[in-house]
Design a protein around this motif. Structure first.
Motif, PDB file in Angstrom:
ATOM      1  N   ILE A  75      -7.390 -10.829  -4.125  1.00  0.00           N
ATOM      2  CA  ILE A  75      -7.893  -9.456  -4.254  1.00  0.00           C
ATOM      3  C   ILE A  75      -7.251  -8.690  -3.108  1.00  0.00           C
ATOM      4  CG2 ILE A  75      -9.907  -7.943  -4.188  1.00  0.00           C
ATOM      5  CD1 ILE A  75     -11.571 -10.416  -5.096  1.00  0.00           C
ATOM      6  N   ASN A  76      -6.566  -7.587  -3.423  1.00  0.00           N
ATOM      7  CA  ASN A  76      -5.922  -6.807  -2.363  1.00  0.00           C
ATOM      8  C   ASN A  76      -6.957  -6.453  -1.304  1.00  0.00           C
ATOM      9  OD1 ASN A  76      -3.384  -6.831  -3.527  1.00  0.00           O
ATOM     10  ND2 ASN A  76      -3.679  -4.901  -4.592  1.00  0.00           N
ATOM     11  N   THR A  77      -6.656  -6.822  -0.076  1.00  0.00           N
ATOM     12  CA  THR A  77      -7.596  -6.648   1.029  1.00  0.00           C
ATOM     13  C   THR A  77      -6.844  -6.121   2.244  1.00  0.00           C
ATOM     14  OG1 THR A  77      -8.879  -8.514   0.178  1.00  0.00           O
ATOM     15  CG2 THR A  77      -9.327  -7.840   2.427  1.00  0.00           C
ATOM     16  N   VAL A  78      -7.431  -5.136   2.896  1.00  0.00           N
ATOM     17  CA  VAL A  78      -6.818  -4.515   4.070  1.00  0.00           C
ATOM     18  C   VAL A  78      -7.781  -4.575   5.252  1.00  0.00           C
ATOM     19  CG1 VAL A  78      -5.354  -2.970   2.705  1.00  0.00           C
ATOM     20  CG2 VAL A  78      -7.642  -2.216   3.390  1.00  0.00           C
ATOM     21  N   ALA A  79      -7.246  -4.359   6.430  1.00  0.00           N
ATOM     22  CA  ALA A  79      -8.077  -4.318   7.633  1.00  0.00           C
ATOM     23  C   ALA A  79      -8.854  -3.014   7.678  1.00  0.00           C
ATOM     24  CB  ALA A  79      -7.211  -4.459   8.873  1.00  0.00           C
ATOM     25  N   ALA A  80     -10.139  -3.123   7.961  1.00  0.00           N
ATOM     26  CA  ALA A  80     -10.980  -1.944   8.171  1.00  0.00           C
ATOM     27  C   ALA A  80     -11.204  -1.717   9.664  1.00  0.00           C
ATOM     28  CB  ALA A  80     -12.324  -2.115   7.451  1.00  0.00           C
ATOM     29  N   GLY A  81     -10.938  -2.738  10.443  1.00  0.00           N
ATOM     30  CA  GLY A  81     -11.077  -2.639  11.889  1.00  0.00           C
ATOM     31  C   GLY A  81     -10.818  -3.983  12.515  1.00  0.00           C
ATOM     32  N   CYS A  82     -10.481  -3.974  13.798  1.00  0.00           N
ATOM     33  CA  CYS A  82     -10.234  -5.236  14.488  1.00  0.00           C
ATOM     34  C   CYS A  82     -10.243  -5.004  15.987  1.00  0.00           C
ATOM     35  CB  CYS A  82      -8.924  -5.878  14.048  1.00  0.00           C
ATOM     36  SG  CYS A  82      -7.494  -4.819  14.221  1.00  0.00           S
ATOM     37  N   SER A  83     -10.399  -6.106  16.699  1.00  0.00           N
ATOM     38  CA  SER A  83     -10.330  -6.054  18.163  1.00  0.00           C
ATOM     39  C   SER A  83      -9.751  -7.371  18.651  1.00  0.00           C
ATOM     40  CB  SER A  83     -11.713  -5.831  18.777  1.00  0.00           C
ATOM     41  OG  SER A  83     -12.561  -6.929  18.489  1.00  0.00           O
ATOM     42  N   ILE A  84      -9.212  -7.330  19.861  1.00  0.00           N
ATOM     43  CA  ILE A  84      -8.632  -8.534  20.445  1.00  0.00           C
ATOM     44  C   ILE A  84      -8.989  -8.602  21.923  1.00  0.00           C
ATOM     45  CG2 ILE A  84      -6.402  -7.480  21.021  1.00  0.00           C
ATOM     46  CD1 ILE A  84      -5.119 -10.214  20.085  1.00  0.00           C
ATOM     47  N   GLU A  85      -9.186  -9.817  22.380  1.00  0.00           N
ATOM     48  CA  GLU A  85      -9.404 -10.087  23.798  1.00  0.00           C
ATOM     49  C   GLU A  85      -8.281 -11.014  24.245  1.00  0.00           C
ATOM     50  OE1 GLU A  85     -11.865  -8.611  25.447  1.00  0.00           O
ATOM     51  OE2 GLU A  85     -12.684  -7.736  23.608  1.00  0.00           O
ATOM     52  N   PHE A  86      -7.527 -10.601  25.256  1.00  0.00           N
ATOM     53  CA  PHE A  86      -6.465 -11.426  25.812  1.00  0.00           C
ATOM     54  C   PHE A  86      -7.068 -12.255  26.944  1.00  0.00           C
ATOM     55  CE2 PHE A  86      -4.301  -7.626  24.137  1.00  0.00           C
ATOM     56  CZ  PHE A  86      -3.509  -8.249  23.184  1.00  0.00           C
ATOM     57  N   LEU A  87      -6.962 -13.568  26.858  1.00  0.00           N
ATOM     58  CA  LEU A  87      -7.662 -14.458  27.780  1.00  0.00           C
ATOM     59  C   LEU A  87      -6.758 -15.188  28.763  1.00  0.00           C
ATOM     60  CD1 LEU A  87     -10.029 -15.969  25.080  1.00  0.00           C
ATOM     61  CD2 LEU A  87     -10.503 -14.074  26.661  1.00  0.00           C
ATOM     62  N   ARG A  88      -5.471 -15.295  28.433  1.00  0.00           N
ATOM     63  CA  ARG A  88      -4.555 -16.069  29.264  1.00  0.00           C
ATOM     64  C   ARG A  88      -3.150 -15.534  29.039  1.00  0.00           C
ATOM     65  NH1 ARG A  88      -5.282 -21.321  31.180  1.00  0.00           N
ATOM     66  NH2 ARG A  88      -7.203 -21.436  29.996  1.00  0.00           N
ATOM     67  N   ALA A  89      -2.360 -15.447  30.098  1.00  0.00           N
ATOM     68  CA  ALA A  89      -0.969 -15.010  29.973  1.00  0.00           C
ATOM     69  C   ALA A  89      -0.163 -16.052  29.208  1.00  0.00           C
ATOM     70  CB  ALA A  89      -0.355 -14.791  31.359  1.00  0.00           C
ATOM     71  N   VAL A  90       0.821 -15.557  28.441  1.00  0.00           N
ATOM     72  CA  VAL A  90       1.685 -16.428  27.650  1.00  0.00           C
ATOM     73  C   VAL A  90       3.113 -16.275  28.155  1.00  0.00           C
ATOM     74  CG1 VAL A  90       2.586 -16.881  25.344  1.00  0.00           C
ATOM     75  CG2 VAL A  90       0.168 -16.265  25.637  1.00  0.00           C
ATOM     76  N   LEU A 105     -18.302 -13.084   4.007  1.00  0.00           N
ATOM     77  CA  LEU A 105     -17.720 -12.303   2.924  1.00  0.00           C
ATOM     78  C   LEU A 105     -18.872 -11.858   2.043  1.00  0.00           C
ATOM     79  CD1 LEU A 105     -15.208 -11.163   1.555  1.00  0.00           C
ATOM     80  CD2 LEU A 105     -15.004 -13.318   0.291  1.00  0.00           C
ATOM     81  N   THR A 106     -19.207 -10.575   2.171  1.00  0.00           N
ATOM     82  CA  THR A 106     -20.339 -10.005   1.453  1.00  0.00           C
ATOM     83  C   THR A 106     -19.855  -8.765   0.722  1.00  0.00           C
ATOM     84  OG1 THR A 106     -21.809 -10.766   3.210  1.00  0.00           O
ATOM     85  CG2 THR A 106     -22.699  -9.139   1.676  1.00  0.00           C
ATOM     86  N   GLY A 107     -19.949  -8.799  -0.601  1.00  0.00           N
ATOM     87  CA  GLY A 107     -19.431  -7.673  -1.379  1.00  0.00           C
ATOM     88  C   GLY A 107     -17.937  -7.555  -1.147  1.00  0.00           C
ATOM     89  N   ARG A 108     -17.489  -6.372  -0.750  1.00  0.00           N
ATOM     90  CA  ARG A 108     -16.061  -6.129  -0.518  1.00  0.00           C
ATOM     91  C   ARG A 108     -15.663  -6.246   0.948  1.00  0.00           C
ATOM     92  NH1 ARG A 108     -15.720  -0.430  -2.445  1.00  0.00           N
ATOM     93  NH2 ARG A 108     -13.874  -0.552  -1.172  1.00  0.00           N
ATOM     94  N   THR A 109     -16.597  -6.656   1.817  1.00  0.00           N
ATOM     95  CA  THR A 109     -16.342  -6.679   3.257  1.00  0.00           C
ATOM     96  C   THR A 109     -16.367  -8.100   3.802  1.00  0.00           C
ATOM     97  OG1 THR A 109     -17.372  -4.511   3.485  1.00  0.00           O
ATOM     98  CG2 THR A 109     -17.161  -5.810   5.487  1.00  0.00           C
ATOM     99  N   GLY A 110     -15.380  -8.412   4.622  1.00  0.00           N
ATOM    100  CA  GLY A 110     -15.326  -9.723   5.253  1.00  0.00           C
ATOM    101  C   GLY A 110     -15.175  -9.603   6.761  1.00  0.00           C
ATOM    102  N   ILE A 111     -15.589 -10.646   7.456  1.00  0.00           N
ATOM    103  CA  ILE A 111     -15.412 -10.753   8.895  1.00  0.00           C
ATOM    104  C   ILE A 111     -14.658 -12.061   9.150  1.00  0.00           C
ATOM    105  CG2 ILE A 111     -16.537 -11.012  11.160  1.00  0.00           C
ATOM    106  CD1 ILE A 111     -16.993  -8.252   9.997  1.00  0.00           C
ATOM    107  N   ARG A 128     -10.984 -10.478  16.274  1.00  0.00           N
ATOM    108  CA  ARG A 128     -11.961 -10.387  15.184  1.00  0.00           C
ATOM    109  C   ARG A 128     -11.538  -9.243  14.288  1.00  0.00           C
ATOM    110  NH1 ARG A 128     -18.367 -11.142  14.899  1.00  0.00           N
ATOM    111  NH2 ARG A 128     -17.599 -13.259  14.527  1.00  0.00           N
ATOM    112  N   GLY A 129     -11.470  -9.547  12.997  1.00  0.00           N
ATOM    113  CA  GLY A 129     -11.082  -8.542  12.026  1.00  0.00           C
ATOM    114  C   GLY A 129     -12.144  -8.329  10.978  1.00  0.00           C
ATOM    115  N   LYS A 130     -12.289  -7.085  10.584  1.00  0.00           N
ATOM    116  CA  LYS A 130     -13.174  -6.714   9.476  1.00  0.00           C
ATOM    117  C   LYS A 130     -12.276  -6.289   8.329  1.00  0.00           C
ATOM    118  CE  LYS A 130     -16.753  -3.455   8.090  1.00  0.00           C
ATOM    119  NZ  LYS A 130     -17.525  -2.263   8.511  1.00  0.00           N
ATOM    120  N   SER A 131     -12.475  -6.886   7.160  1.00  0.00           N
ATOM    121  CA  SER A 131     -11.621  -6.592   6.012  1.00  0.00           C
ATOM    122  C   SER A 131     -12.386  -5.818   4.953  1.00  0.00           C
ATOM    123  CB  SER A 131     -11.096  -7.894   5.402  1.00  0.00           C
ATOM    124  OG  SER A 131     -12.156  -8.638   4.822  1.00  0.00           O
ATOM    125  N   SER A 132     -11.621  -5.113   4.133  1.00  0.00           N
ATOM    126  CA  SER A 132     -12.188  -4.375   3.009  1.00  0.00           C
ATOM    127  C   SER A 132     -11.305  -4.607   1.786  1.00  0.00           C
ATOM    128  CB  SER A 132     -12.254  -2.885   3.344  1.00  0.00           C
ATOM    129  OG  SER A 132     -12.831  -2.168   2.270  1.00  0.00           O
TER     130      SER A 132
END
Length: 143
Positions: A75-90, A105-111, A128-132
């Motif tokens: 099912i075509n799914t896109v990001a509705a929002g996201c965040s990132i925490e950088f914890l260690r240098a690479v 995954l509830t209805g059309r929204t996923g985490i 962490r990403g929220k999908s729609s």
């Protein structure tokens, strides 16, 4: 088509169309419903002014892995929002692995939570990403 075969077909279709991920050398290693794992080598041209991997490239790896996981149901799914925490240098020359796991995954929204680790399996970032879900499918299933 069973759920695993559908996830694999969807991932193949997406990867072939994803010029950005391919150009950056992101490798899709595993996909199953609600899950994906990708890897990326940290090239010298990925390093920022501090000589460490640019956060935007770590974000891209996590975001791409998120996309494969949340589209695994065909099912075509896109990001509705996201965040990132950088914890260690690479550092350059490292190999990163991102694993995306569906949390809800509830209805059309996923985490989805995406853990990015280095070659030593140390966590370097958490995303962490929220999908729609939107209209359409990636592959035709014949039904």
């Amino acid at each position: 088509m069973n759920p695993q075969k559908l996830a694999e077909a969807t991932a193949q279709t997406m990867y072939e169309a994803d010029a950005c991920s391919r150009a950056l050398g992101l490798e899709l290693k595993e996909v199953r419903p609600g899950y994906a794992r990708m890897q990326m080598n940290v090239r010298d041209d990925f390093l920022n002014g501090h000589g460490i991997c640019h956060g935007g490239l770590i974000f891209t790896l996590a975001d791409s892995t998120f996309a494969f996981a949340c589209n695994s149901y065909n099912i075509n799914t896109v990001a509705a929002g996201c965040s990132i925490e950088f914890l260690r240098a690479v550092k350059g020359g490292d190999r990163l692995t991102a694993e995306a796991t569906e949390q809800s995954l509830t209805g059309r929204t996923g985490i989805y939570d995406i853990r990015v680790t280095n070659r030593d399996e140390e966590t370097v970032a958490m995303f962490r990403g929220k999908s729609s879900q939107i209209k359409g499918n990636l592959v035709a299933t014949g039904s």
